[in-house]
Every structure is written in C-alpha cells, then in structure tokens.
Design a protein around this motif. Sequence first.
Motif, PDB file in Angstrom:
ATOM      1  N   VAL A  90       0.756  -1.485   0.047  1.00 45.83           N
ATOM      2  CA  VAL A  90       0.075  -0.058  -0.022  1.00 45.83           C
ATOM      3  C   VAL A  90       0.700   1.457   0.461  1.00 45.83           C
ATOM      4  N   ASP A  91       0.402   2.399  -0.188  1.00 47.53           N
ATOM      5  CA  ASP A  91       0.223   3.831  -0.651  1.00 47.53           C
ATOM      6  C   ASP A  91       1.369   3.882   1.324  1.00 47.53           C
ATOM      7  N   LYS A  92       2.929   4.176   1.074  1.00 49.72           N
ATOM      8  CA  LYS A  92       3.645   4.698   2.769  1.00 49.72           C
ATOM      9  C   LYS A  92       4.420   3.520   2.823  1.00 49.72           C
TER      10      LYS A  92
ATOM     11  N   ILE B 256      13.365   0.442 -11.973  1.00 47.80           N
ATOM     12  CA  ILE B 256      12.106   0.637 -13.065  1.00 47.80           C
ATOM     13  C   ILE B 256      10.574   1.125 -12.195  1.00 47.80           C
ATOM     14  N   ARG B 257       9.719   1.904 -12.624  1.00 42.57           N
ATOM     15  CA  ARG B 257       8.413   2.213 -11.506  1.00 42.57           C
ATOM     16  C   ARG B 257       7.201   2.470 -12.400  1.00 42.57           C
ATOM     17  N   PHE B 258       6.586   2.258 -12.500  1.00 36.73           N
ATOM     18  CA  PHE B 258       5.034   2.106 -12.734  1.00 36.73           C
ATOM     19  C   PHE B 258       3.997   2.652 -11.588  1.00 36.73           C
ATOM     20  N   PRO B 259       3.433   3.768 -12.000  1.00 32.22           N
ATOM     21  CA  PRO B 259       3.368   3.847 -13.571  1.00 32.22           C
ATOM     22  C   PRO B 259       4.207   4.747 -13.452  1.00 32.22           C
ATOM     23  N   ASP B 260       4.985   4.324 -15.104  1.00 35.10           N
ATOM     24  CA  ASP B 260       5.795   5.148 -15.963  1.00 35.10           C
ATOM     25  C   ASP B 260       4.848   6.825 -16.635  1.00 35.10           C
ATOM     26  N   ARG B 261       5.625   7.413 -15.908  1.00 30.34           N
ATOM     27  CA  ARG B 261       4.569   8.848 -16.527  1.00 30.34           C
ATOM     28  C   ARG B 261       5.488   9.423 -17.613  1.00 30.34           C
ATOM     29  N   THR B 262       6.734   8.871 -17.500  1.00 27.39           N
ATOM     30  CA  THR B 262       6.696   9.793 -19.073  1.00 27.39           C
ATOM     31  C   THR B 262       6.411   9.492 -20.535  1.00 27.39           C
TER      32      THR B 262
ATOM     33  N   TYR C  91      -4.522  11.844 -14.730  1.00 26.99           N
ATOM     34  CA  TYR C  91      -5.642  11.291 -14.311  1.00 26.99           C
ATOM     35  C   TYR C  91      -5.795  11.471 -12.508  1.00 26.99           C
ATOM     36  N   LEU C  92      -4.207  10.837 -11.830  1.00 24.87           N
ATOM     37  CA  LEU C  92      -3.834  11.236 -10.659  1.00 24.87           C
ATOM     38  C   LEU C  92      -4.165  12.469 -10.052  1.00 24.87           C
ATOM     39  N   GLU C  93      -3.328  13.136 -10.633  1.00 20.90           N
ATOM     40  CA  GLU C  93      -3.206  13.990 -10.023  1.00 20.90           C
ATOM     41  C   GLU C  93      -4.677  15.310 -10.415  1.00 20.90           C
TER      42      GLU C  93
ATOM     43  N   ASP D 231       9.013  -0.785  -9.234  1.00 21.46           N
ATOM     44  CA  ASP D 231       8.161  -0.355  -7.943  1.00 21.46           C
ATOM     45  C   ASP D 231       7.402   0.163  -8.767  1.00 21.46           C
ATOM     46  N   ARG D 232       6.155  -1.089  -8.228  1.00 19.58           N
ATOM     47  CA  ARG D 232       4.883  -1.549  -8.362  1.00 19.58           C
ATOM     48  C   ARG D 232       4.777  -2.657  -9.772  1.00 19.58           C
ATOM     49  N   TYR D 233       4.101  -3.087 -10.380  1.00 19.31           N
ATOM     50  CA  TYR D 233       3.470  -3.794 -10.605  1.00 19.31           C
ATOM     51  C   TYR D 233       2.127  -3.876 -11.755  1.00 19.31           C
ATOM     52  N   ALA D 234       2.349  -5.315 -11.552  1.00 18.07           N
ATOM     53  CA  ALA D 234       0.433  -5.836 -12.253  1.00 18.07           C
ATOM     54  C   ALA D 234      -0.358  -6.080 -11.090  1.00 18.07           C
ATOM     55  N   PHE D 235       0.318  -6.418  -9.516  1.00 20.43           N
ATOM     56  CA  PHE D 235      -0.543  -7.264  -8.936  1.00 20.43           C
ATOM     57  C   PHE D 235      -1.357  -5.061  -8.002  1.00 20.43           C
ATOM     58  N   SER D 236      -0.138  -3.710  -7.718  1.00 20.26           N
ATOM     59  CA  SER D 236      -0.246  -2.667  -8.060  1.00 20.26           C
ATOM     60  C   SER D 236      -1.999  -2.038  -8.359  1.00 20.26           C
ATOM     61  N   GLY D 237      -1.923  -3.107 -10.179  1.00 24.44           N
ATOM     62  CA  GLY D 237      -3.218  -2.589 -11.356  1.00 24.44           C
ATOM     63  C   GLY D 237      -4.621  -3.333 -10.630  1.00 24.44           C
ATOM     64  N   VAL D 238      -3.912  -4.425 -10.528  1.00 22.33           N
ATOM     65  CA  VAL D 238      -4.803  -5.614  -9.526  1.00 22.33           C
ATOM     66  C   VAL D 238      -5.089  -4.659  -8.686  1.00 22.33           C
ATOM     67  N   ALA D 239      -4.952  -4.589  -6.817  1.00 22.30           N
ATOM     68  CA  ALA D 239      -4.880  -4.569  -6.035  1.00 22.30           C
ATOM     69  C   ALA D 239      -6.263  -3.137  -6.045  1.00 22.30           C
ATOM     70  N   PHE D 240      -5.023  -2.383  -6.800  1.00 23.53           N
ATOM     71  CA  PHE D 240      -5.807  -0.438  -6.835  1.00 23.53           C
ATOM     72  C   PHE D 240      -7.627  -0.935  -7.147  1.00 23.53           C
ATOM     73  N   THR D 241      -8.089  -1.452  -8.534  1.00 20.16           N
ATOM     74  CA  THR D 241      -8.916  -1.122  -9.057  1.00 20.16           C
ATOM     75  C   THR D 241     -10.000  -2.017  -8.999  1.00 20.16           C
TER      76      THR D 241
ATOM     77  N   GLU E 121      -2.692  14.803  -2.684  1.00 19.17           N
ATOM     78  CA  GLU E 121      -3.796  14.977  -3.047  1.00 19.17           C
ATOM     79  C   GLU E 121      -4.065  13.701  -3.793  1.00 19.17           C
ATOM     80  N   GLU E 122      -3.508  13.337  -4.197  1.00 22.14           N
ATOM     81  CA  GLU E 122      -3.591  12.262  -5.338  1.00 22.14           C
ATOM     82  C   GLU E 122      -4.909  11.604  -5.236  1.00 22.14           C
ATOM     83  N   ARG E 123      -5.731  10.534  -6.576  1.00 23.70           N
ATOM     84  CA  ARG E 123      -6.961   9.987  -6.341  1.00 23.70           C
ATOM     85  C   ARG E 123      -6.255   9.329  -5.586  1.00 23.70           C
ATOM     86  N   TYR E 124      -6.395   7.896  -5.032  1.00 27.32           N
ATOM     87  CA  TYR E 124      -6.881   6.948  -4.390  1.00 27.32           C
ATOM     88  C   TYR E 124      -6.209   6.485  -3.113  1.00 27.32           C
ATOM     89  N   GLU E 125      -5.361   8.005  -2.744  1.00 31.04           N
ATOM     90  CA  GLU E 125      -4.721   8.384  -1.346  1.00 31.04           C
ATOM     91  C   GLU E 125      -5.863   8.916  -0.370  1.00 31.04           C
TER      92      GLU E 125
HETATM   93  N1  NYM Z   1      -1.634   2.628  -9.457  1.00 34.51           N
HETATM   94  C1  NYM Z   1      -0.350   2.409  -9.710  1.00 34.51           C
HETATM   95  C2  NYM Z   1      -2.803   1.336  -9.856  1.00 34.51           C
HETATM   96  O1  NYM Z   1      -3.646   1.985  -9.368  1.00 34.51           O
HETATM   97  N2  NYM Z   1      -2.624   0.950 -11.271  1.00 34.51           N
HETATM   98  C3  NYM Z   1      -1.898   0.775 -11.842  1.00 34.51           C
HETATM   99  O2  NYM Z   1      -1.403  -0.409 -12.143  1.00 34.51           O
HETATM  100  C4  NYM Z   1      -0.439   0.908 -10.602  1.00 34.51           C
HETATM  101  C5  NYM Z   1       0.869   0.867 -11.218  1.00 34.51           C
HETATM  102  O3  NYM Z   1      -1.367   4.807  -9.143  1.00 34.51           O
HETATM  103  N3  NYM Z   1      -1.884   5.612  -5.386  1.00 34.51           N
HETATM  104  C6  NYM Z   1      -1.848   3.186  -8.509  1.00 34.51           C
HETATM  105  C7  NYM Z   1      -1.310   2.964  -7.167  1.00 34.51           C
HETATM  106  C8  NYM Z   1      -0.832   4.442  -6.696  1.00 34.51           C
HETATM  107  C9  NYM Z   1      -0.583   5.262  -8.066  1.00 34.51           C
HETATM  108  O4  NYM Z   1       1.618   5.166  -7.801  1.00 34.51           O
HETATM  109  C10 NYM Z   1      -0.058   6.249  -8.707  1.00 34.51           C
HETATM  110  P1  NYM Z   1       2.965   5.897  -7.185  1.00 34.51           P
HETATM  111  O5  NYM Z   1       4.126   4.840  -6.509  1.00 34.51           O
HETATM  112  O6  NYM Z   1       2.082   6.851  -6.148  1.00 34.51           O
HETATM  113  O7  NYM Z   1       3.707   7.132  -8.072  1.00 34.51           O
END
Ligand code: NYM
Length: 212
Positions: free
Chosen positions: A14-16, A40-46, A56-58, A96-106, A148-152
């Motif tokens: 989780v975050d933090k 490397i980190r996901f999302p790769d915002r570049t 979207y996150l912002e 730093d984060r992969y498909a598992f974050s993708g699944v856990a967050f959505t 301030e980002e989404r999901y936080e």
């Molecule tokens: N996140 C990250 C998702 O919702 N789905 C994903 O597939 C990934 C990789 O993005 N709150 C979410 C988790 C975080 C946010 O990550 C941005 P970071 O590590 O704070 O830049």
Amino acid sequence: MACKRGALIVMEGVDKAGKTTQCKKLVEALQQSGRPAEMIRFPDRTTTIGQLISAYLEKKSDLEDHTVHLLFSANRWELVPLMKKKLEQGTTLVVDRYAFSGVAFTSAKPGFCLDWCMKPDVGLPKPDIVMFLRLSPAEAALRSQFGEERYETSVFQSAVQQNFEQLIKDPSVNWQAIDASQSVEDVHENITTHSLNTINTSQNLQLGELWK
Ligand code: NYM
C-alpha cells in the motif's frame, strides 16, 4: 557462454509502505556489490500513456474506470521490450509496483473483481520474486499525511490492502511478505537477502509469463 540473465524483482504494498525508498536502496546496494541493477517504476509517467495516467491521478482529468485500468496495463506492456532486453543483458530490474498494484487498486472500486482486473496483464514477464511490504493501514496513516492524488484515502487503502492479501495467496507467484513496520535498515537487510538469493537462483532459469 551466454550471459546470465538479470532477475526481475518487484516491490508491492500500500502507499507509505516504503517501496520507493527500499527500491532505491536495493539498487544502490546491488550496484555497489558489482551487480548491474536498475530501478523502474509503474506507472511510468514519462510515456504518452503515462502522461494520461498521471493527469488522471492528479485529478486534472477524468477517465472511465475500465479505461484507466487498461491504460495502467498498457503502460506496463509498452515497457516489456526494454525490460526483456535489460534482463537478457544481465541487468537486474528492481520494479516499484507492477501488475499486482493494478489489480489491487482497480478491484477496490465498486463493480470490479480480481479476475477481470488480472486479464490484461496475463503474459507479462513474470517476476522472479514479489516482495510485499506489509504495513497495516493504521500504521501507514501514522507515517504521514496522504497526498492529494486519487486513491490516497484510508478507506480506499484498506480495500487495496485486502485485495493484496487475496493476491498473495496465489502460489503461481513467488511472494515474499516483508514486515514493513521494522526500521528502514532492517527492512533493507531483509530485502537484500531475498534479492541476492533470487538473483542466484533465477540466473539460469527462463523468464516466466505472469498468470499463465
Ligand atoms: N496504481 C498504480 C494503480 O491504480 N494501478 C496500477 O497499475 C499502478 C501501477 O497509481 N496510488 C496507483 C497506485 C498509486 C498511484 O503510484 C501512483 P505512485 O507509486 O504513487 O506513483
């Protein structure tokens, strides 16, 4: 003799939980011991897709929930050729984060199940180890304010945590739970031990395919 491949090491939680700090420290330690390693980190915002995700996150844009899930996945797939090349060249990737974050967050959003969320990431390079930095939502909240980002928010993060706890029951993935409430140095030592073992064992094995 062909060069031994690098290991694909993923950090989740989780975050933090301290993922980014630990990824950086691990890469530094591996490099200092003479092992080629990159983070490397996901999302790769570049990338172009990453910029859509970042906006979207912002909260600068809104995206439909399925759509953003697929964008997060596409953001991983677009890096796959580069990841494979680096691994083949013998560089260990610390992710730093992969498909598992993708699944856990959505799947913490209403109307989503783990199964649907996993589908777009089936076949990604399979991590040789996924370290789950386990920290209770209560402890995470004590570390500092959420941003301030989404999901936080604590409510959302608790749902994410529960989804991670489901995902780590999957025996097809090499999960290693790490107690992230320890000191930064203790967590680092723990992670380094697991990583060195993984680098040694995976160098002669073929890279697998996730959830296949
Ligand atoms: N996140 C990250 C998702 O919702 N789905 C994903 O597939 C990934 C990789 O993005 N709150 C979410 C988790 C975080 C946010 O990550 C941005 P970071 O590590 O704070 O830049």
